[in-house]
Design a protein around this motif. Structure first.
Motif, PDB file in Angstrom:
ATOM      1  N   ARG A 107       0.808  -1.222   0.000  1.00  0.00           N
ATOM      2  CA  ARG A 107       0.000   0.000   0.000  1.00  0.00           C
ATOM      3  C   ARG A 107       0.841   1.272   0.000  1.00  0.00           C
ATOM      4  O   ARG A 107       0.287   2.368   0.035  1.00  0.00           O
ATOM      5  CB  ARG A 107      -0.937   0.001   1.212  1.00  0.00           C
ATOM      6  CG  ARG A 107      -1.950  -1.127   1.181  1.00  0.00           C
ATOM      7  CD  ARG A 107      -2.941  -1.005   2.320  1.00  0.00           C
ATOM      8  NE  ARG A 107      -3.925  -2.077   2.274  1.00  0.00           N
ATOM      9  CZ  ARG A 107      -4.944  -2.192   3.133  1.00  0.00           C
ATOM     10  NH1 ARG A 107      -5.087  -1.287   4.094  1.00  0.00           N
ATOM     11  NH2 ARG A 107      -5.798  -3.189   3.017  1.00  0.00           N
ATOM     12  N   SER A 108       2.144   1.133   0.000  1.00  0.00           N
ATOM     13  CA  SER A 108       3.028   2.296   0.026  1.00  0.00           C
ATOM     14  C   SER A 108       4.309   1.988  -0.721  1.00  0.00           C
ATOM     15  O   SER A 108       4.804   0.848  -0.700  1.00  0.00           O
ATOM     16  CB  SER A 108       3.350   2.672   1.480  1.00  0.00           C
ATOM     17  OG  SER A 108       4.386   3.639   1.531  1.00  0.00           O
ATOM     18  N   CYS A 150       1.198  10.810   2.870  1.00  0.00           N
ATOM     19  CA  CYS A 150       0.070  11.090   1.980  1.00  0.00           C
ATOM     20  C   CYS A 150      -1.138  10.255   2.406  1.00  0.00           C
ATOM     21  O   CYS A 150      -0.984   9.139   2.906  1.00  0.00           O
ATOM     22  CB  CYS A 150       0.422  10.758   0.531  1.00  0.00           C
ATOM     23  SG  CYS A 150       1.845  11.680  -0.118  1.00  0.00           S
ATOM     24  N   GLU A 152      -3.164   8.827   0.479  1.00  0.00           N
ATOM     25  CA  GLU A 152      -3.128   7.642  -0.378  1.00  0.00           C
ATOM     26  C   GLU A 152      -1.859   7.683  -1.208  1.00  0.00           C
ATOM     27  O   GLU A 152      -1.554   8.697  -1.851  1.00  0.00           O
ATOM     28  CB  GLU A 152      -4.359   7.586  -1.289  1.00  0.00           C
ATOM     29  CG  GLU A 152      -4.434   6.330  -2.142  1.00  0.00           C
ATOM     30  CD  GLU A 152      -5.708   6.251  -2.953  1.00  0.00           C
ATOM     31  OE1 GLU A 152      -5.810   5.359  -3.806  1.00  0.00           O
ATOM     32  OE2 GLU A 152      -6.604   7.089  -2.737  1.00  0.00           O
ATOM     33  N   CYS A 153      -1.112   6.595  -1.191  1.00  0.00           N
ATOM     34  CA  CYS A 153       0.164   6.552  -1.904  1.00  0.00           C
ATOM     35  C   CYS A 153      -0.052   6.490  -3.416  1.00  0.00           C
ATOM     36  O   CYS A 153      -0.976   5.823  -3.908  1.00  0.00           O
ATOM     37  CB  CYS A 153       0.976   5.334  -1.447  1.00  0.00           C
ATOM     38  SG  CYS A 153       2.670   5.316  -2.063  1.00  0.00           S
ATOM     39  N   ASN A 154       0.829   7.148  -4.144  1.00  0.00           N
ATOM     40  CA  ASN A 154       0.781   7.147  -5.607  1.00  0.00           C
ATOM     41  C   ASN A 154       1.496   5.915  -6.149  1.00  0.00           C
ATOM     42  O   ASN A 154       2.605   6.004  -6.683  1.00  0.00           O
ATOM     43  CB  ASN A 154       1.431   8.431  -6.141  1.00  0.00           C
ATOM     44  CG  ASN A 154       1.321   8.548  -7.647  1.00  0.00           C
ATOM     45  OD1 ASN A 154       0.334   8.123  -8.242  1.00  0.00           O
ATOM     46  ND2 ASN A 154       2.329   9.137  -8.270  1.00  0.00           N
TER      47      ASN A 154
END
Length: 222
Positions: free
Chosen positions: A101-102, A166, A168-170
């Motif tokens: 997720r990151s 962040c 939500e991670c890009n």
């Protein structure tokens, strides 16, 4: 995790003050590498390096800066005491809700063999503990910045836990905050508990949900 007799600072980390001093001398840990077989396809980047030349008092200044920012402990270590093992990323993959997720978590982070190659580029590091992962991550980036400005251009910080910079991670593109985001030690395959024990700190896993436990970070200096 639990730790006895922590020493906690109460200041704010800055890089504007003059030279700092620290009465405690560096405490090198015993040398301990669990993995004896190296990947022959990865060269030894540290081979042939001359003696490390650091600005006078830099390590002591960094340790003091970490404590003043709230670190429970900060001490100079020999990077040979840092243990890397393949099983660590398996624990991330099968058990951690942050997996995938990151960009600072597996499977995006360096593999154990890459981490071992990275560690061979350094002789000295600073191991530091704090009460929360967010503080360890902050310290990792800020101490790296301080070290770089002082002349240690190869300094690199490793944090703890999942990045929370962040909402939500890009994952499909580059990191939005590359100057601050750093992977955790465990995300890169480092056995944090054994590494800390190798350097004389009695760290043990938390046995109950919510049990207080220090988090650990590492600054690779030179």
């Amino acid at each position: 995790m639990s730790m006895t007799n922590p020493v906690k600072g109460n200041g704010v980390l800055t890089d504007k003050g003059g030279p700092l001093s620290l009465s405690q001398s560096p405490v090198p840990g015993k040398r301990c590498i669990l993995s004896k077989e190296k990947d022959s396809s990865i060269p030894n980047p540290g081979a042939g390096l001359g003696p490390a030349v650091l600005p006078p008092g830099l390590l002591e200044r960094l340790c003091r800066a970490a404590r003043e920012a709230g670190a429970l402990e900060a001490r100079v270590i020999d990077t040979a005491t840092v243990v890397v093992a393949p099983w660590v990323r398996w624990k991330c993959r099968y058990g951690c809700p942050g997996y995938g997720r990151s960009l600072t978590c597996p499977p995006f982070t360096p593999r154990p063999e890459e981490t071992e190659a990275m560690l061979r580029c350094y002789r000295t590091g600073i191991l530091f503990l704090a009460e929360a992962s967010w503080l360890v991550r902050y310290l990792a980036g800020h101490l790296e910045h301080l070290a770089f400005k002082a002349g240690s251009y190869r300094a690199f910080g490793l944090g703890a836990g999942t990045c929370g910079l962040c909402a939500e991670c890009n994952l499909d593109g580059p990191c939005r905050r590359p100057g601050e985001a750093r992977p955790s030690m465990e995300a890169c395959g480092i056995d944090v508990f054994q590494t800390v024990r190798n350097n004389g700190l009695p760290l043990t896993p938390a046995r109950e949900p919510g049990e207080p436990c220090p988090r650990v970070g590492l600054l690779l200096v030179d």
